[in-house]
Design a protein around this motif. Structure first.
Motif, PDB file in Angstrom:
ATOM      1  N   TYR A 225       0.851  -1.194   0.000  1.00  0.00           N
ATOM      2  CA  TYR A 225       0.000   0.000   0.000  1.00  0.00           C
ATOM      3  C   TYR A 225       0.883   1.238   0.000  1.00  0.00           C
ATOM      4  CZ  TYR A 225       0.754   0.221   5.081  1.00  0.00           C
ATOM      5  OH  TYR A 225       1.310   0.296   6.325  1.00  0.00           O
ATOM      6  N   TYR A 226       0.267   2.373  -0.351  1.00  0.00           N
ATOM      7  CA  TYR A 226       1.028   3.613  -0.544  1.00  0.00           C
ATOM      8  C   TYR A 226       0.334   4.764   0.167  1.00  0.00           C
ATOM      9  CZ  TYR A 226       2.746   0.543  -4.169  1.00  0.00           C
ATOM     10  OH  TYR A 226       3.259  -0.545  -4.829  1.00  0.00           O
ATOM     11  N   GLY A 227       1.135   5.705   0.578  1.00  0.00           N
ATOM     12  CA  GLY A 227       0.625   6.912   1.202  1.00  0.00           C
ATOM     13  C   GLY A 227       1.411   8.106   0.673  1.00  0.00           C
ATOM     14  N   LEU A 228       1.026   9.309   1.096  1.00  0.00           N
ATOM     15  CA  LEU A 228       1.715  10.501   0.606  1.00  0.00           C
ATOM     16  C   LEU A 228       1.858  11.499   1.739  1.00  0.00           C
ATOM     17  CD1 LEU A 228       2.824  11.813  -2.039  1.00  0.00           C
ATOM     18  CD2 LEU A 228       0.601  12.911  -2.294  1.00  0.00           C
ATOM     19  N   GLU A 229       3.053  11.991   1.924  1.00  0.00           N
ATOM     20  CA  GLU A 229       3.318  13.017   2.933  1.00  0.00           C
ATOM     21  C   GLU A 229       3.963  14.217   2.251  1.00  0.00           C
ATOM     22  OE1 GLU A 229       5.859  11.267   5.816  1.00  0.00           O
ATOM     23  OE2 GLU A 229       4.276  10.064   6.748  1.00  0.00           O
ATOM     24  N   CYS A 230       3.595  15.395   2.726  1.00  0.00           N
ATOM     25  CA  CYS A 230       4.253  16.597   2.213  1.00  0.00           C
ATOM     26  C   CYS A 230       4.538  17.550   3.372  1.00  0.00           C
ATOM     27  CB  CYS A 230       3.407  17.292   1.147  1.00  0.00           C
ATOM     28  SG  CYS A 230       1.891  18.048   1.760  1.00  0.00           S
ATOM     29  N   GLY A 245     -11.496   8.756   4.443  1.00  0.00           N
ATOM     30  CA  GLY A 245     -10.539   9.310   5.392  1.00  0.00           C
ATOM     31  C   GLY A 245      -9.310   8.429   5.562  1.00  0.00           C
ATOM     32  N   SER A 246      -9.177   7.366   4.749  1.00  0.00           N
ATOM     33  CA  SER A 246      -8.033   6.461   4.845  1.00  0.00           C
ATOM     34  C   SER A 246      -6.759   7.168   4.403  1.00  0.00           C
ATOM     35  CB  SER A 246      -8.278   5.220   3.981  1.00  0.00           C
ATOM     36  OG  SER A 246      -7.127   4.412   3.946  1.00  0.00           O
ATOM     37  N   CYS A 247      -5.656   6.817   5.061  1.00  0.00           N
ATOM     38  CA  CYS A 247      -4.367   7.423   4.723  1.00  0.00           C
ATOM     39  C   CYS A 247      -3.547   6.553   3.780  1.00  0.00           C
ATOM     40  CB  CYS A 247      -3.554   7.686   5.990  1.00  0.00           C
ATOM     41  SG  CYS A 247      -4.314   8.861   7.113  1.00  0.00           S
ATOM     42  N   ARG A 248      -4.136   5.447   3.316  1.00  0.00           N
ATOM     43  CA  ARG A 248      -3.371   4.581   2.414  1.00  0.00           C
ATOM     44  C   ARG A 248      -4.201   4.198   1.196  1.00  0.00           C
ATOM     45  NH1 ARG A 248      -2.733  -0.713   6.346  1.00  0.00           N
ATOM     46  NH2 ARG A 248      -4.881  -1.442   6.269  1.00  0.00           N
ATOM     47  N   CYS A 249      -3.476   3.891   0.126  1.00  0.00           N
ATOM     48  CA  CYS A 249      -4.093   3.557  -1.157  1.00  0.00           C
ATOM     49  C   CYS A 249      -3.309   2.387  -1.752  1.00  0.00           C
ATOM     50  CB  CYS A 249      -4.047   4.779  -2.075  1.00  0.00           C
ATOM     51  SG  CYS A 249      -4.531   4.430  -3.778  1.00  0.00           S
ATOM     52  N   PHE A 250      -3.994   1.487  -2.448  1.00  0.00           N
ATOM     53  CA  PHE A 250      -3.327   0.315  -3.001  1.00  0.00           C
ATOM     54  C   PHE A 250      -2.940   0.523  -4.478  1.00  0.00           C
ATOM     55  CE2 PHE A 250      -5.687  -1.285   0.626  1.00  0.00           C
ATOM     56  CZ  PHE A 250      -4.724  -2.048   1.266  1.00  0.00           C
ATOM     57  N   ASN A 251      -3.154   1.750  -4.988  1.00  0.00           N
ATOM     58  CA  ASN A 251      -2.818   2.061  -6.379  1.00  0.00           C
ATOM     59  C   ASN A 251      -1.584   2.960  -6.405  1.00  0.00           C
ATOM     60  OD1 ASN A 251      -2.698   3.101  -9.029  1.00  0.00           O
ATOM     61  ND2 ASN A 251      -4.924   2.869  -9.282  1.00  0.00           N
ATOM     62  N   LYS A 252      -0.440   2.373  -6.760  1.00  0.00           N
ATOM     63  CA  LYS A 252       0.829   3.111  -6.757  1.00  0.00           C
ATOM     64  C   LYS A 252       0.825   4.242  -7.785  1.00  0.00           C
ATOM     65  CE  LYS A 252       5.824   2.443  -7.187  1.00  0.00           C
ATOM     66  NZ  LYS A 252       6.905   1.461  -7.467  1.00  0.00           N
ATOM     67  N   GLU A 253       0.327   3.959  -8.976  1.00  0.00           N
ATOM     68  CA  GLU A 253       0.318   4.959 -10.046  1.00  0.00           C
ATOM     69  C   GLU A 253      -0.522   6.169  -9.656  1.00  0.00           C
ATOM     70  OE1 GLU A 253      -0.898   5.265 -14.797  1.00  0.00           O
ATOM     71  OE2 GLU A 253      -0.865   3.310 -13.792  1.00  0.00           O
ATOM     72  N   PHE A 254      -1.659   5.916  -9.024  1.00  0.00           N
ATOM     73  CA  PHE A 254      -2.543   7.000  -8.588  1.00  0.00           C
ATOM     74  C   PHE A 254      -1.817   7.911  -7.591  1.00  0.00           C
ATOM     75  CE2 PHE A 254      -5.712   8.474  -5.419  1.00  0.00           C
ATOM     76  CZ  PHE A 254      -6.472   9.303  -6.235  1.00  0.00           C
ATOM     77  N   MET A 255      -1.096   7.299  -6.659  1.00  0.00           N
ATOM     78  CA  MET A 255      -0.402   8.079  -5.631  1.00  0.00           C
ATOM     79  C   MET A 255       0.763   8.869  -6.231  1.00  0.00           C
ATOM     80  SD  MET A 255      -0.990   8.823  -2.572  1.00  0.00           S
ATOM     81  CE  MET A 255      -2.214   7.589  -2.243  1.00  0.00           C
ATOM     82  N   GLU A 256       1.450   8.279  -7.207  1.00  0.00           N
ATOM     83  CA  GLU A 256       2.564   8.987  -7.856  1.00  0.00           C
ATOM     84  C   GLU A 256       2.061  10.165  -8.684  1.00  0.00           C
ATOM     85  OE1 GLU A 256       4.539   5.849  -9.938  1.00  0.00           O
ATOM     86  OE2 GLU A 256       5.906   5.416  -8.247  1.00  0.00           O
ATOM     87  N   ASN A 257       0.882  10.010  -9.260  1.00  0.00           N
ATOM     88  CA  ASN A 257       0.279  11.120 -10.024  1.00  0.00           C
ATOM     89  C   ASN A 257      -0.049  12.296  -9.112  1.00  0.00           C
ATOM     90  OD1 ASN A 257       0.413   9.834 -12.482  1.00  0.00           O
ATOM     91  ND2 ASN A 257      -1.668   8.970 -12.363  1.00  0.00           N
ATOM     92  N   ILE A 258      -0.607  11.995  -7.914  1.00  0.00           N
ATOM     93  CA  ILE A 258      -0.910  13.061  -6.955  1.00  0.00           C
ATOM     94  C   ILE A 258       0.379  13.753  -6.548  1.00  0.00           C
ATOM     95  CG2 ILE A 258      -1.782  13.564  -4.642  1.00  0.00           C
ATOM     96  CD1 ILE A 258      -3.746  11.277  -4.957  1.00  0.00           C
TER      97      ILE A 258
END
Length: 745
Positions: A225-230, A245-258
């Motif tokens: 799973y993937y998350g994003l911090e800034c 409200g989940s802090c994780r996503c199972f789609n790596k490509e989606f998270m990299e796009n964000i």
């Protein structure tokens, strides 16, 4: 004086007090001024105080009813006694004879039962009276601590012994039911599969929960799973999914796009929410909660914690009765709180307790509730003066846990202000959270050392936002995003049980077992789960000693023997609902609303069904831990097994019973990795061996320790080995316990 002299002929009539243990008897004798030492008792002007040594009398073995039962034959099952026989336990027969002599003295007018105030304590005394044939009038001492004050008050308020007849019938019914089911099912399985197999209504469902957890782990497939911090405005912001409200996503490509989209975008604060919150003390200890905490913090087994508590209760007299399932105290205890505070106001607790002593005691329903107390209230300090320097290190640790819990409930809530901020960047939601402490409240009782990390065993819980220090900000402020990072992780399977989490599972088995029956779920909740607070430690120990489970570090794993047993045992015995229904019946007997005869008739019928099911089953059992080493007694190949703190070779022949310890976990630490080393004996040489590969002979170890200024004498080693032997008492016959003294509750 507690009673008047009763003159009968030339005698001054006396009361005989029957305690459960010598230490308690000594305390009672001192308070009652019984100073004359006589065989197995102490005598005064008005009282004679004697004692049991735990149980002095027990139910007869099967061969006590018929000599043919010495041989284990399936054709003889089920064994159902027409009349239950009691026998004197050989190891304590001398004390039984001493007690019996006092019971039938001509100057003894009545008996005061002063055994532990509970179901099993009542059974200890009544079985002695039944076996001896004593029918003198009974009174009952019912106290939760053995301080001088509690003893005096208890004798000033003795109860009529007949008031506890129903409690005795419940205890007796439990023992007889366990004999019927435990011994018959164990013999049936052992005869059917020619292996040392035992089962019971508590231990088998407990084993089934461990097996189920193992199966969940085996079938678990980890997912990435993937998350994003800034980072913006010197604050770490965490991406959140807008709906869940989940802090994780199972789609790596989606998270990299964000991540790519927000790098050049501003972050704007959309909302700031400040909430005043209160957190109350975790509450007083019952035995199970204390055992959980001691295992999580110090690695103590449930049995170790109970033994330490027993010493603090009986010998030091600084804590109240340990075998309690209540986390509340009654209104009758409230007036004694100040005295208890003064008693424990020593050493590290002086300032914390002192602040409470000088103020009015504040109580509430969170820990004072008469309706939530059964036989005993929660574990709390007594009014006895405390001498910390007289305690062992282990006793200090358990005492510390109990005292700080007691102090914490008397403090106000922990108060803090929680700030949650949400922000927007390129249409995505980011959040940050912070906490400002307003009042330490009850956490002051822990001197800022409070550890609220719960060992739940659930690794699948959604991670929460981490608290951080937040500056004062306003809605609408915008910040430049200075850093962006895609985080990764893998979902984890449920954790294996530790003793702490297994105790929780036994207390609340509904969480771990499949059951759609609402009534069964309610029953489990009302009866407190599998076993009782007093017996769960023994059940876990029995599973270890039967080699059905073993330890890897602190984790508990099921053995091949345990897995095979669960495939062979009748389905009913794997379900906690069986224990729940028994406990409901036994509670009814103790209240006088159910008949013990009806209960035992149902158990006899159930036992017959169990034996028939085992007799007709078609399973097989195979030893998967056979070695090439021959048994020195019978010549058969030995089995390699892991005990709780040792590795052993045991004979596969259930009638032989030979066992040999080949390695034992020591307290000696490896000089390289600092883990505990094993002490292995080969021929006459003993060697410490560590899992990292380090080896050192015992003789070299002693020399090294002497050079380091911590010499180990031969006497020290002998004392250490003696203590280790106590921890894993060898059983000459692994089925002796199953035959004669099986306790599955």
């Amino acid at each position: 004086m507690f009673v008047r002299d009763i003159l009968k002929g030339d005698y001054v009539m006396k009361s005989l007090v029957l305690a459960e243990k010598p230490s308690v008897a000594r305390d009672i004798a001192r308070v009652l001024h019984c100073k004359k030492q006589i065989p197995g008792a102490m005598e005064g002007d008005k009282y004679i105080v004697t004692w049991a040594l735990g149980h002095l009398v027990t139910l007869a073995d099967p061969e006590g009813y018929d000599k043919k039962y010495k041989e284990w034959n399936m054709s003889d099952l089920p064994m159902i006694p027409k009349k239950w026989e009691l026998v004197v336990i050989k190891q304590t027969s001398r004390q039984y004879q001493s007690v019996k002599t006092q019971l039938f003295r001509k100057d003894v007018s009545d008996i005061i039962i002063a055994t532990d105030a509970g179901r099993e304590g009542e059974l200890v005394a009544r079985w002695i009276l039944d076996k001896s044939g004593c029918h003198k009038p009974l009174k009952r001492l019912w106290i939760s601590s053995v301080t001088d004050k509690a003893i005096r008050e208890g004798f000033a308020n003795l109860k009529d012994g007949r008031d506890y007849n129903a409690l005795y019938h419940a205890a007796k019914s439990r023992a007889e039911a366990d004999w019927l089911v435990g011994i018959n099912a164990t013999r049936a399985l052992t005869c059917k599969y020619n292996a040392q197999l035992s089962c019971g209504r508590v231990q088998t469902p407990t084993l089934a929960m461990i097996a189920r957890r193992e199966e969940e782990i085996r079938q678990f497939t980890p997912k990435e799973y993937y998350g994003l911090e800034c980072t913006a405005g010197k604050i770490k912001w965490t991406w959140q999914e807008s709906k869940s409200g989940s802090c994780r996503c199972f789609n790596k490509e989606f998270m990299e796009n964000i991540s790519s989209c927000i790098k050049e975008e501003p972050l704007k604060i959309e909302a700031i929410k400040k909430t005043a919150k209160k957190a109350f003390s975790p509450g007083l200890y019952d035995l199970t909660e204390l055992q959980r905490d001691a295992n999580r913090r110090f690695g103590f087994s449930a049995k170790e914690t109970l033994n330490i508590m027993q010493r603090l209760y009986e010998n030091h007299k600084v804590l109240t009765y340990p075998r309690t399932d209540s986390r509340y105290i009654g209104t009758d205890i409230v007036p004694t709180i100040k005295e208890r505070l003064k008693a424990c106001s020593v050493g590290p607790y002086k300032s914390v307790a002192g602040r409470l002593i000088n103020k009015p005691v504040q109580v509430n329903k969170s820990f004072v509730d008469d309706k939530k107390i059964s036989d005993h209230h929660a574990i709390i300090p007594t009014e006895e003066y405390v001498q910390l320097d007289h305690m062992t290190n282990e006793e200090r640790k358990i005492y510390d846990l109990v005292v700080r819990r007691f102090l914490s409930v008397l403090y106000p809530p922990f108060e803090y202000e929680q700030t949650t901020m949400t922000a927007d960047a390129a249409g995505q939601i980011f959040a940050a959270r912070g906490k400002v402490v307003r009042s330490m409240g009850w956490k002051a009782a822990y001197d800022e050392k409070w550890d609220d990390g719960e060992d739940s065993g659930d690794n699948t819980v959604e991670p929460e936002l981490a608290d951080q220090s937040l500056p004062e900000l306003t809605k609408g402020q915008t910040f430049h995003i200075s850093a962006v990072r895609v985080t990764t992780g893998r979902t984890k399977p449920p954790a294996r049980f530790t003793e702490a989490t297994l105790l929780s599972a036994m207390e609340n088995p509904v969480k771990y077992m499949d059951s759609s029956d609402a009534k069964a779920r309610k029953t489990l909740g009302e009866t407190g789960g599998l076993g009782t607070v007093a017996t769960r430690a023994d059940i876990i120990e029995k599973l270890f000693h039967s080699f059905l489970i073993e330890k890897k570090g602190r984790e508990i794993v099921i053995t091949s023997k345990g897995k095979q047993l669960l495939e062979l045992v009748p389905e009913d015995l794997k379900k906690p609902e069986l224990t729940a229904s028994w406990e409901m019946e036994l509670s009814g007997i103790a209240r006088g609303t159910h008949k013990d005869t009806d209960f035992l008739q149902d158990i006899q019928d159930y036992t017959k069904e169990l034996i028939q099911e085992i007799r007709q089953s078609g399973g097989t059992f195979r030893h998967e831990n056979m070695t090439n080493t021959k048994c020195p007694q019978c010549g058969k190949r030995l089995l390699a097994v892991n005990g709780k703190n040792s590795r052993l070779l045991v004979c596969q022949d259930r009638e032989c019973g030979y066992r040999e310890t080949i390695a034992r976990t020591s307290n000696a630490r490896c000089p390289n990795c600092h883990k505990k080393m094993e002490l292995i004996k080969r021929n006459d040489e003993e060697t410490f061996v560590c899992s990292c590969g380090y080896k050192e002979k015992l003789s070299a170890f002693k020399k090294r320790r002497e050079k380091e200024g911590a010499g180990v004498s031969k006497k020290d080693v002998q004392r250490y080995m003696k203590e280790q032997n106590k921890k894993s008492e060898p059983l000459n016959n692994p089925f002796a316990d199953a035959l004669a003294k099986i306790k599955l509750d």
